[in-house]
Design an enzyme around this catalytic site. Structure first.
Site, short mmCIF file in Angstrom:
data_model
loop_
_atom_site.label_atom_id
_atom_site.label_comp_id
_atom_site.label_asym_id
_atom_site.label_seq_id
_atom_site.Cartn_x
_atom_site.Cartn_y
_atom_site.Cartn_z
CB CYS A 168 -0.98 -0.02 1.23
SG CYS A 168 -1.95 -1.43 1.59
NE ARG A 212 4.87 1.98 -1.04
CZ ARG A 212 5.66 1.86 -0.19
NH1 ARG A 212 6.90 2.58 -0.22
NH2 ARG A 212 5.56 1.45 1.14
CD1 TRP A 240 -0.06 -5.78 -3.40
CD2 TRP A 240 0.03 -6.39 -1.34
NE1 TRP A 240 0.29 -7.03 -3.66
CE2 TRP A 240 0.38 -7.52 -2.49
CE3 TRP A 240 -0.13 -6.91 -0.08
CZ2 TRP A 240 1.07 -8.80 -1.79
CZ3 TRP A 240 0.64 -8.08 0.45
CH2 TRP A 240 1.04 -9.13 -0.51
CG ASN A 256 1.19 0.63 4.04
OD1 ASN A 256 1.17 -0.67 4.11
ND2 ASN A 256 2.74 1.44 3.72
N GLY A 257 -0.38 -1.20 6.40
CA GLY A 257 -0.01 -2.06 7.51
C GLY A 257 -1.10 -3.01 7.76
CD GLU A 288 17.54 -12.75 -8.00
OE1 GLU A 288 16.94 -13.49 -6.99
OE2 GLU A 288 17.11 -11.77 -8.56
CE LYS A 306 14.02 -10.99 -9.87
NZ LYS A 306 14.88 -10.47 -8.69
CD GLU A 334 10.42 -11.53 -8.90
OE1 GLU A 334 9.38 -10.86 -8.07
OE2 GLU A 334 11.53 -11.16 -8.71
CG HIS A 343 20.45 -36.71 -4.92
ND1 HIS A 343 20.79 -38.10 -4.56
CD2 HIS A 343 21.62 -36.14 -5.03
CE1 HIS A 343 22.05 -38.16 -4.31
NE2 HIS A 343 22.41 -37.04 -4.70
CE LYS A 399 11.55 -2.43 -5.89
NZ LYS A 399 12.20 -3.67 -6.34
#
Ligand code: F6R
Length: 608
Positions: free
Chosen positions: A2, A27, A72, A97-98, A481, A485, A488, A504, A603
């Site tokens: 948010c 964000r 969000w 926000n939170g 990584e 990438k 996402e 394995h 973000k």
């Protein structure tokens, strides 16, 4: 996550709010809204989707005081009724926000007092709670302070009242919020990028602060309600640094900014002839002399940076190092060693889990703390004794790119400094590493030249559902990584394994529909990796191999070879990452996803 913007001015502030929200779009959000005070009434506009929609719907809205929000979703689906601001009795408007942890209990209590809830959010309780105090004391500051005292959880909030067009209240605890100081106008925002077109003078609120803001000034009170002064900072961020410019996406821009970001992060070091602990802060030499191990705590991409660093730290500096996901560490019963240096890594410096992990470590008696962070005034930096700031500049694309490579550069510096203090770095070797670091920006530039070739390679992935990434040693975290990438931003399911683990279990997945991407630099593990790759080919798996210049690997049927411009030794993970970032970017382009704002992601993850 948010975003909050608020303003009080003599002009119509709706364009300021909307522009601020646009700047906070990076964000991550799913709905947006604003409320302004006009003629002793609250005018509220909300919409799902992009800020552009809100802008259209706000065409007839104006006022001199208002708050705005990008949401969000956490509690309640993304919808107009759940979008902020939330109102109480057309008198109080709140953006939040939170996460409020005790909202159910407060909601039940307020419902019993005849408050009517119109959303599924935890945030709406804040509006009604403030209202319940405001109708008694008619003082927005005191009403907000009283309401906050009842909340358990994390918040950054902005509050206005219909019958008060001279003041706005804001507060923070656990979520970032700052004040923007203009001439005869004042602002609030989640981060400075939202305010760049109106002011560069900002005041960062501390944990527990509540502020009362008017046209001509502001008063800040700490968690105990005592009036306090907080310094005004002049932001170095420029408006241009958050503009897209010639690029199609922020992610592409930020991938291309890496040579400069690395050069900026390494600037002070590369211009000097020798490495000194002072780059981590005045107390670094004394602290480093006392430590016998490292504990690295971070999330997501930043955690991958920590994983690479572990290889460097143990091999070059000979110091034991553990790397842990912050959200796991904070809830695990662990044994603290007071001689451990706790290193937190974060782009934003506001990631709730990383902050909580650092606080947890401190509560266990860890006093040696260092943060590697891209945001100078962030909570993480302020909570740590030592710091090294990466100088990647604002990262707008949700997928971390330049933040990651600059974190690696910073961690390599930490490795060298510790190696030197521990007598494991001779003069010649130090010069050799410094030379490699000076060369790093141009090596990164050379990787970017592979862009057309990688774009071509990406076409093979457009119709794939899954992908497997392999790496060994230092490059195993780079495989992780690369997979992160890809998943996402292209939504292709991707996993990464250390190549030796293939037989394995994951080898069972390999067939002609499972592309396997191998990170295969010219290092001591190349021969071992070659055998692993043969295991893949023998099962019909298509291989995409990212090798170094002069590699002994060759292209053949089912083996697509991409050669990096050089072998960068210890710094090779940085170059290989850039290639994998480009791969993910071009696959996402082919798939037509929203590269900069991938679905469901944010973000800056300021909630747990
Ligand atoms: C992935 C990504 C995230 C972040 C993670 C931690 O591309 O960006 O995995 O790395 O949310 O964020 P920071 O580094 O801000 O603590």
């Amino acid at each position: 996550m948010c975003g909050i913007v608020g303003a009080i001015a003599q002009r119509n502030i709706v364009p300021v709010l909307l522009q601020g929200l646009q700047r906070l779009e990076y964000r991550g959000y799913d709905s947006a809204g604003l409320a302004v005070v006009h003629n002793r009434q609250l005018q509220r506009v909300r919409s799902t989707g992009r800020v552009a929609e809100l802008t259209k719907s706000s065409a007839n809205t104006s006022g001199h005081l208002g708050i705005a929000h990008t949401r969000w979703a956490t509690h309640g689906v993304p919808s107009e009724r759940n979008a902020h601001p939330h109102l109480s009795n057309e008198l109080i408007a709140v953006v939040h926000n939170g996460i409020i942890e005790n909202y159910e209990e407060i909601r039940a209590r307020l419902t019993a007092q005849n408050y009517i809830f119109t959303s599924d959010t935890d945030s709406e309780v804040i509006a009604h709670l403030i209202h319940s105090h405001y109708v008694r004391n008619h003082n927005l500051l005191l009403a907000t302070q009283a309401a906050l005292a009842e909340l358990v959880g994390a918040y950054a909030i902005g509050v206005v009242a219909a019958d008060n067009d001279t003041h706005m209240i804001c507060a923070r605890k656990g979520s970032p919020l700052l004040l923007g100081v203009g001439k005869g106008e004042h602002f609030i925002a989640s981060d400075v990028s939202a305010l760049l077109s109106v002011t560069k003078n900002v005041v960062y609120l501390e944990e527990g602060d509540v502020a009362e803001i008017s046209l001509h000034g502001y008063r800040i009170f700490n968690a105990q309600g005592v009036a306090v002064e907080r310094p005004v900072h002049i932001s170095e961020m420029s408006s241009e640094s958050v503009e897209l410019g010639e690029y199609r996406h922020y992610m592409q821009k930020e991938i291309h900014e890496q040579p400069q970001a690395l050069a900026d992060t390494l600037e002070g070091v590369c211009n000097s002839q020798t490495l000194v602990p002072g780059i981590f802060g005045a107390e670094a030499a004394a602290t480093f002399a006392q430590i016998d191990s490292l504990l690295i705590l971070a999330c997501g991409t930043s955690h991958h940076a920590g994983m690479v660093a572990r290889y460097w730290l143990e091999e070059i500096a000979g110091i034991p190092c553990t790397v842990e996901i912050a959200s796991e560490y904070r809830y695990r019963v662990s044994v603290a060693n007071p001689k451990t240096l706790v290193v937190t890594i974060s782009q934003s410096g506001e990631t709730a889990d990383t902050l909580a992990a650092l606080n947890h470590a401190k509560s266990l008696g860890h006093n040696h703390t260092l943060s590697i962070c891209n945001v100078p005034e962030s909570a993480l930096v302020r909570l740590s004794k030592l710091r090294l700031l990466t100088r990647a500049g604002p990262e707008i694309g949700v997928a971390s790119t330049k933040a990651f490579t600059t974190q690696l550069a910073a961690l390599f510096l930490l490795t060298l400094v510790l190696a030197k203090l521990r007598g494991r770095l001779g003069k010649e070797e130090e010069q050799r590493h410094l030379h490699a670091l000076r060369h790093l920006p141009s090596a990164a530039q050379a990787v970017l030249k592979l862009e057309p070739e990688i774009a071509h390679l990406a076409e093979h992935f457009a119709d794939k559902q899954h992908a497997l990434f392999l790496g060994r040693g230092l490059h195993y975290p780079i495989a992780l990584e690369g997979a992160l990438k890809l998943k996402e931003i292209s939504y292709i399911h991707a996993e990464a394994y250390p190549a030796g683990e293939l037989k394995h279990g994951p080898l069972a997945l390999v067939d002609k529909d499972m592309p396997v991407i191998a990170v295969a630099p010219n290092d001591a593990l190349l021969e071992k990796l070659k055998s692993n790759l043969q295991e893949v080919r023998a099962r019909g798996g298509e291989l995409y191999v990212f090798a170094d210049a002069g590699t002994r690997l060759q292209s053949s049927a089912g083996v697509h070879l991409m050669q990096m411009p050089e072998h960068a030794g210890y710094l090779s993970p940085i170059l290989h990452t850039i290639a994998l970032q480009l791969l993910a970017y071009y696959v996402a382009l082919k798939k037509g996803t929203d590269v900069d704002k991938p679905r469901n992601l944010a973000k800056s993850v300021t909630v747990e």
